[in-house]
Design a protein around this motif. Structure first.
Motif, PDB file in Angstrom:
ATOM      1  N   GLY A  30      -6.252   1.853 -12.308  1.00 15.90           N
ATOM      2  CA  GLY A  30      -4.985   2.415 -11.844  1.00 15.90           C
ATOM      3  C   GLY A  30      -5.149   3.202 -10.553  1.00 15.90           C
ATOM      4  O   GLY A  30      -4.328   3.099  -9.634  1.00 15.90           O
ATOM      5  N   LEU A  31      -6.210   3.987 -10.470  1.00 18.38           N
ATOM      6  CA  LEU A  31      -6.481   4.752  -9.261  1.00 18.38           C
ATOM      7  C   LEU A  31      -6.746   3.819  -8.081  1.00 18.38           C
ATOM      8  O   LEU A  31      -6.260   4.051  -6.972  1.00 18.38           O
ATOM      9  N   LEU A  35      -4.713   3.688  -4.707  1.00 20.66           N
ATOM     10  CA  LEU A  35      -5.386   3.932  -3.435  1.00 20.66           C
ATOM     11  C   LEU A  35      -5.115   2.798  -2.450  1.00 20.66           C
ATOM     12  O   LEU A  35      -4.900   3.038  -1.261  1.00 20.66           O
ATOM     13  N   ARG A  36      -5.143   1.580  -2.954  1.00 21.42           N
ATOM     14  CA  ARG A  36      -4.907   0.409  -2.090  1.00 21.42           C
ATOM     15  C   ARG A  36      -3.520   0.443  -1.469  1.00 21.42           C
ATOM     16  O   ARG A  36      -3.333   0.083  -0.315  1.00 21.42           O
ATOM     17  N   PHE A  37      -2.518   0.891  -2.223  1.00 22.85           N
ATOM     18  CA  PHE A  37      -1.148   0.916  -1.729  1.00 22.85           C
ATOM     19  C   PHE A  37      -0.692   2.330  -1.340  1.00 22.85           C
ATOM     20  O   PHE A  37       0.501   2.610  -1.301  1.00 22.85           O
ATOM     21  N   ASN A  38      -1.652   3.204  -1.044  1.00 28.57           N
ATOM     22  CA  ASN A  38      -1.378   4.571  -0.567  1.00 28.57           C
ATOM     23  C   ASN A  38      -0.422   5.339  -1.468  1.00 28.57           C
ATOM     24  O   ASN A  38       0.452   6.055  -0.992  1.00 28.57           O
ATOM     25  N   PHE A  39      -0.581   5.180  -2.755  1.00 24.76           N
ATOM     26  CA  PHE A  39       0.211   5.877  -3.774  1.00 24.76           C
ATOM     27  C   PHE A  39       1.715   5.634  -3.612  1.00 24.76           C
ATOM     28  O   PHE A  39       2.525   6.467  -3.985  1.00 24.76           O
ATOM     29  N   ASP A  40       2.081   4.478  -3.066  1.00 24.09           N
ATOM     30  CA  ASP A  40       3.480   4.058  -2.962  1.00 24.09           C
ATOM     31  C   ASP A  40       3.811   3.247  -4.218  1.00 24.09           C
ATOM     32  O   ASP A  40       3.447   2.074  -4.326  1.00 24.09           O
ATOM     33  N   LEU A  41       4.469   3.885  -5.176  1.00 26.18           N
ATOM     34  CA  LEU A  41       4.690   3.262  -6.479  1.00 26.18           C
ATOM     35  C   LEU A  41       5.576   2.030  -6.405  1.00 26.18           C
ATOM     36  O   LEU A  41       5.426   1.114  -7.215  1.00 26.18           O
ATOM     37  N   SER A  42       6.475   1.955  -5.449  1.00 25.92           N
ATOM     38  CA  SER A  42       7.313   0.757  -5.334  1.00 25.92           C
ATOM     39  C   SER A  42       6.473  -0.447  -4.908  1.00 25.92           C
ATOM     40  O   SER A  42       6.710  -1.566  -5.366  1.00 25.92           O
ATOM     41  N   SER A  43       5.482  -0.243  -4.067  1.00 29.35           N
ATOM     42  CA  SER A  43       4.587  -1.333  -3.674  1.00 29.35           C
ATOM     43  C   SER A  43       3.694  -1.758  -4.831  1.00 29.35           C
ATOM     44  O   SER A  43       3.406  -2.935  -5.008  1.00 29.35           O
TER      45      SER A  43
END
Length: 134
Positions: A30-31, A35-43
């Motif tokens: 999950g981390l 990290l891969r999507f810069n903590f952008d939950l929509s992505s």
């Protein structure tokens, strides 16, 4: 009272270690995804995160059972356990890559980005090793 309880608990049961290992693998996955999507939950949610998390749990359980990383006494973790944890993390990411490859050939869309797999390998190894040392 609490000190007596800790002194009596010298070795954790193996099923507890398996559950903790699975939780650490899922936390690392999950981390890594975040990290891969810069903590952008929509992505993250557009990337089939929940399906990938199920595959991650299955692969983590299989890798833990196959390498018997739960068999070492956590209290006396050393180089041998570190190598076993490394093999477990490698097998976990290998199985996850295989699931990703099968998913890709069936849907023509990757379930898990390759960068997430690399980040997951490093974070899971570090988390597993250091929680045993702690």
């Amino acid at each position: 009272m609490f000190r007596d309880l800790i002194n009596r608990l010298t070795i954790l049961p193996r099923w507890v270690i398996i559950i903790i290992d699975l939780a650490v693998f899922l936390l690392a996955f999950g981390l890594s995804f975040n990290l891969r999507f810069n903590f952008d939950l929509s992505s993250v949610q557009t990337q089939n995160f929940w399906v990938a998390l199920v595959f991650s749990a299955i692969c983590a359980f299989a890798a833990t059972i196959l390498t018997e990383s739960y068999a070492g006494i956590v209290r006396y973790t050393g180089l041998e356990d570190g190598i076993r944890i490394l093999y477990t993390a490698l097998l976990y990411c290998g199985l996850l890559s295989l699931c990703n490859l099968i998913w890709f050939y069936n849907t023509r869309d990757a379930l898990i980005p390759f960068s997430v797999l690399v980040i997951t390998f490093f974070t899971s190894f570090i988390f597993l090793f250091f929680y045993r040392l702690l």
